[in-house]
Design a protein around this motif. Structure first.
Motif, PDB file in Angstrom:
ATOM      1  N   PHE A   6       7.663  -5.546  26.335  1.00 33.65           N
ATOM      2  CA  PHE A   6       7.470  -6.304  27.561  1.00 33.65           C
ATOM      3  C   PHE A   6       6.024  -6.721  27.770  1.00 33.65           C
ATOM      4  CE2 PHE A   6       5.944  -2.291  29.153  1.00 33.65           C
ATOM      5  CZ  PHE A   6       6.798  -1.371  28.594  1.00 33.65           C
ATOM      6  N   VAL A   7       5.904  -7.872  28.382  1.00 36.06           N
ATOM      7  CA  VAL A   7       4.603  -8.274  28.897  1.00 36.06           C
ATOM      8  C   VAL A   7       4.262  -7.298  29.992  1.00 36.06           C
ATOM      9  CG1 VAL A   7       3.427 -10.039  30.265  1.00 36.06           C
ATOM     10  CG2 VAL A   7       4.905 -10.702  28.369  1.00 36.06           C
ATOM     11  N   LYS A   8       3.036  -6.910  30.043  1.00 37.39           N
ATOM     12  CA  LYS A   8       2.631  -5.929  31.027  1.00 37.39           C
ATOM     13  C   LYS A   8       2.966  -6.458  32.404  1.00 37.39           C
ATOM     14  CE  LYS A   8      -1.178  -6.089  33.074  1.00 37.39           C
ATOM     15  NZ  LYS A   8      -0.597  -5.908  34.383  1.00 37.39           N
ATOM     16  N   LEU A  62      12.972   6.500  27.797  1.00 40.13           N
ATOM     17  CA  LEU A  62      11.829   5.672  27.434  1.00 40.13           C
ATOM     18  C   LEU A  62      11.516   5.763  25.954  1.00 40.13           C
ATOM     19  CD1 LEU A  62       9.063   5.793  30.135  1.00 40.13           C
ATOM     20  CD2 LEU A  62      10.071   3.807  29.069  1.00 40.13           C
ATOM     21  N   VAL A  85      10.420  -2.639  33.793  1.00 42.59           N
ATOM     22  CA  VAL A  85       9.663  -1.398  33.639  1.00 42.59           C
ATOM     23  C   VAL A  85      10.291  -0.316  34.487  1.00 42.59           C
ATOM     24  CG1 VAL A  85       7.471  -0.287  34.183  1.00 42.59           C
ATOM     25  CG2 VAL A  85       7.503  -2.535  33.126  1.00 42.59           C
ATOM     26  N   VAL A 139       8.994   8.315  34.676  1.00 39.19           N
ATOM     27  CA  VAL A 139       9.067   8.717  33.275  1.00 39.19           C
ATOM     28  C   VAL A 139      10.461   9.266  33.018  1.00 39.19           C
ATOM     29  CG1 VAL A 139       8.223  10.477  31.720  1.00 39.19           C
ATOM     30  CG2 VAL A 139       6.621   9.123  33.038  1.00 39.19           C
ATOM     31  N   ASP A 195       2.974  -4.876  36.215  1.00 36.51           N
ATOM     32  CA  ASP A 195       2.850  -3.756  37.141  1.00 36.51           C
ATOM     33  C   ASP A 195       3.232  -4.184  38.537  1.00 36.51           C
ATOM     34  OD1 ASP A 195       1.990  -1.341  35.832  1.00 36.51           O
ATOM     35  OD2 ASP A 195       0.292  -2.533  35.177  1.00 36.51           O
TER      36      ASP A 195
END
Lengths: 583, 237
Positions: free
Chosen positions: B27-29, B16, B8, B12, B31
């Protein structure tokens, strides 16, 4: 190969195409069909007044007789769009008055309509016939007076849930004595009293009157007078339905109702005195639509009436109907297509009404034609949702509001993912869905996988991450309107699905995690979108770009940015050069 | 969700928009601080009493990098703007008119009496139902309703396979013949004098004024009774 069909024949064929979708499809077949179609299109629907400039519309379709426009986003109904945001119809009226002098019909929803607009309408269109204003605001009874006084051929004046500045009730008296063409009058949303004798005379000289919806100020005792003057009515809305109990008033009311052999729809019923409800018994079996959503009376009184409406197709009622009432409906109202149950007391955590998920399950079980549901309740379970979806795979519109945000399955305490998943999986024709309760990203995976016909989706207090939003934007092929509040969705899903946004009418996101920076990027990279950040905080310019915005409203447009924005709205990523010049 | 995940990018970034060349690799989330993998963990975080999440902007701002943390908070219910989603003119309905007292019976209410619920039992079905006779104005409608009430229950009793689809009773055997007395079942009632009577002899309104409870019995029971001449012993009621 030249087209061998004469134009007149094609035009005649096209005249049978009424749906805008069909006409749009026809217009892209070839150049000659485009030309032909645009000259004979009579009705135009613009779902977002900011998506197109009126001059573009008039230039392309010169012979239009009916215009329908929508303004503010849907969440404006729930006070999420601040005052002054937009949706001003005035510029449209100016252009239309110039471009369509023979216009007959105007329908507006969620727009700001001023008295000046109404006056302009009343004077610009000699053959004006139909004015429908839904959830509009900005005008007063003076504007109504202008319409009523000047539109000699008016047939329909329909005010649905508008906010009107009520200067007086005299507007109604401005219908000229020679005016006899009225077919439909809906003044239910007005609060001030009109002259009853003027109303009575109007009704008496309107032989084509089919729809009459009174406002709360018209007393029950006077209803029979009006009904006797208009026994041909098809759609009637009472005023306040309460009075001292007097047998003579009751019997003349009952007689008057029984004289209305064509009555199909009843509404109104504010402040109901239950003893007067049975006066409508004689028409119950005729009714296809019944709105008792202002009738604050107990379940037995409601059920006794609704249970006799064997031909009912549409029912709007308060949760006072309770599970028992809905059970009766599931037995008696086999033709029911649409059920709406509003909450009587939406702001208390526990209400003493016995309305649960069971009522909806009963109706889903007993009413084979049920297609559309709007249901407010305080508890729900996955098993109930699964039952409902299996009972009624023909559902097209399912809107469930569990009053407490993030309420889990009350039996298992699990999220309601599986229940709503079952709804989208079984109800393959579902076009509209509103969800509530405790929901994780998983429900969005189900939606993205199965809800291929979904046109409109409303989400609140749901999901865990951007993955949820990504599932919806990437999976729902037919999605055109998406509205989201208070969900942990942010930039990633939005930016990764930017091109999808151009295939949708609009996206609303409030109290989510979309940043200023992402909005700006989206606005810069996507010229076909207006990215409106709605943020009422002060010193916005000094907030870091990674900060989430309060609200963002994104919609596709061919008319460039708009210039009627208030100071708390910013159209991101566009400068003056981003405007399409139309002069 | 299966598949790998792409790193990730926190900031920004123009790239993207083109970041996802292959949808399968979305992607799997992931964070920063909360690595939530697997649905179980997500569910765990969700268990607990429901409460209104206070998504005030200060919270959102503070928790921007770790939305999961914000989601775990459970605060006491507080009024939320625009929720539940009802229009303003619907908001004060209950408070503006007082919750009404139970309806008084009035003389002028002629053909529509108060909700008149009577018990109805059916032979072979242990659980009885109740019908509101004021919801009908003829025997025909009553018989239709009785059919609807018991058809499913009766079929469920008789079905031994146990694999019934919930709710679809259109193919169950209808309980016909109540109207003409020539079917497998008959409808009888107990009147205000305690006598058991066959439904259908008297005008509807007279029936409604004297009926106390209803029963669906096998038509054969009636003929048995007549043959044996006894009133009650052979009718299990």
């Amino acid at each position: 190969m030249a087209c061998s069909f004469p134009e007149e024949v094609l035009e005649h064929v096209f005249s049978f195409l009424t749906s805008q979708k069909d006409r749009n499809a026809v217009s892209v077949v070839c150049k000659s069909w485009y030309e032909m179609e645009r000259w004979c299109r009579k009705r135009i629907f613009v779902g977002n007044c900011y998506s197109v400039n009126p001059r573009i519309m008039i230039r392309r379709f010169p012979e239009v007789k009916s215009v329908e426009l929508k303004g503010k986003p849907h969440f404006a109904d729930f006070n999420l769009v601040p005052e002054g945001w937009g949706g001003f119809v005035y510029p449209w009226i100016v252009e239309i008055a110039r471009g369509y002098p023979w216009l007959e019909e105007i329908r507006l929803k969620r727009m700001v309509v001023t008295d000046e607009c109404l006056e302009m309408i009343s004077k610009s269109f000699k053959n004006f016939k139909v004015l429908v204003l839904s959830s509009c605001e900005g005008f007063s009874t003076d504007g109504l007076a202008a319409i009523v006084a000047n539109c000699r051929n008016l047939r329909v004046l329909d005010l649905r849930e508008c906010e009107v500045e009520e200067l007086s009730g005299h507007w109604l008296s401005h219908f000229p004595d020679s005016f006899t063409s009225l077919e439909s009058l809906n003044m239910a949303c007005l609060l001030s009293e009109v002259s009853f004798s003027a109303l009575e005379r109007l009704v008496a000289r309107s032989p084509n009157l089919k729809t009459l919806r009174l406002n709360r100020t018209v007393p029950l005792e006077k209803l029979s007078t009006l009904l006797q003057r208009a026994p041909q009515l098809v759609d009637f809305g009472t005023g306040a339905y309460s009075a001292e109990i007097r047998p003579d008033v009751y019997s003349s009311l009952a007689d008057a109702f029984s004289g209305c052999k064509n009555l199909k729809s009843l509404s109104g019923f504010w402040d109901v005195t239950p003893a007067y409800l049975p006066a409508i018994c004689s028409v119950c079996s005729l009714l296809t639509s019944l709105n008792l959503s202002y009738a604050t009376t107990q379940s037995p009184d409601l059920t006794k009436i609704v249970g006799q409406c064997y031909n009912l197709q549409r029912l709007v009622v308060l949760d006072y109907i309770e599970d028992t009432g809905l059970n009766t409906i599931s037995i008696s109202c086999k033709d029911l297509r649409e059920l709406v149950v509003f909450p009587s007391d939406p702001f208390v955590a526990d209400a003493d009404v016995l309305l649960t998920e069971q009522g909806l399950v009963s109706v889903s079980q007993g009413c084979p034609k049920l297609q559309s549901v709007l249901y407010f309740c305080r508890q729900m379970s996955n098993s109930a949702l699964i039952s409902i979806s299996k009972n009624r795979p023909n559902l097209t519109c399912f809107r469930l509001c569990i009053i407490e945000p993030r309420a889990p399955d009350y039996v298992t305490l699990e999220p309601l993912d599986v229940g709503f998943g079952s709804v989208v999986e079984n109800c393959k024709q579902l076009t509209r869905l509103s969800m509530s309760g405790l929901l994780t990203d998983r429900v969005f995976e189900y939606i993205g996988t199965h809800a291929k016909n979904l046109d409109m989706l409303s989400i609140a207090f749901a999901g865990d991450s951007d993955l949820g939003l990504h599932h919806v934007l990437s999976g729902c092929d037919s999605l055109r309107k998406l509205e989201i509040r208070d969900c942990p969705f942010g930039d990633k899903a939005l930016l990764a699905n930017a091109s999808k946004l151009e295939r949708m009418r609009s996206l609303w996101m409030s109290s989510c995690f979309v940043s200023f920076g992402a909005c700006k990027l989206l606005g810069q990279k996507m010229p076909g979108l207006n990215v409106e950040v709605i943020d009422e905080r002060e010193n916005i310019s000094s907030i870091p770009e990674c900060t989430p915005v309060e609200k963002v409203y994104i919609y596709r447009t061919v008319s460039g940015q708009r210039f009627d924005i208030p100071d708390y709205v910013r159209i991101m990523g566009k400068d003056k050069d981003g405007v399409y010049d139309l002069s | 969700m299966e598949g790998g995940y792409s790193r990730v990018v926190e900031d920004v970034h123009p790239q993207l928009l083109d970041l996802i060349p292959n949808e399968r690799n979305w992607f799997v989330k992931k964070d920063n601080n909360n690595n939530i993998e697997g649905d179980e963990k997500k569910l765990e975080l969700r268990l607990g009493p429901p409460g209104v999440e206070d998504w005030s902007l200060s919270n959102a701002h503070k928790n921007y990098k770790s939305p999961q943390k914000a989601a775990q908070k459970r605060s006491a219910p507080a009024p939320v703007v625009g929720w539940p989603p009802v229009r303003s003119f619907r908001k004060n309905i209950a408070s503006s008119s007082s919750k009404p007292a139970p309806a008084k019976k009035e003389k002028m209410v002629d053909s529509c009496q108060k909700g008149f619920f009577v018990k109805i039992n059916m032979i072979g079905v242990p659980i009885g139902r109740k019908v509101d006779l004021n919801a009908y104005d003829s025997y025909e409608k009553l018989f239709v309703a009785v059919d609807q009430l018991f058809r499913g229950l009766l079929a469920a009793q008789n079905d031994t396979s146990g694999g019934r689809v919930n709710g679809n009773h259109e193919h169950d055997k209808a309980i016909t013949g109540l109207l003409h007395g020539n079917g497998e079942y008959s409808l009888v009632y107990e009147d205000n004098e305690g006598d058991r009577m066959l439904v259908g002899d008297v005008p509807w309104h007279m029936f409604v004024s004297s009926v106390k409870r209803l029963r669906v019995i096998k038509s054969s029971e009636i003929s048995n009774t007549c043959c044996l001449g006894s009133r009650q012993e052979n009718i299990k009621l």
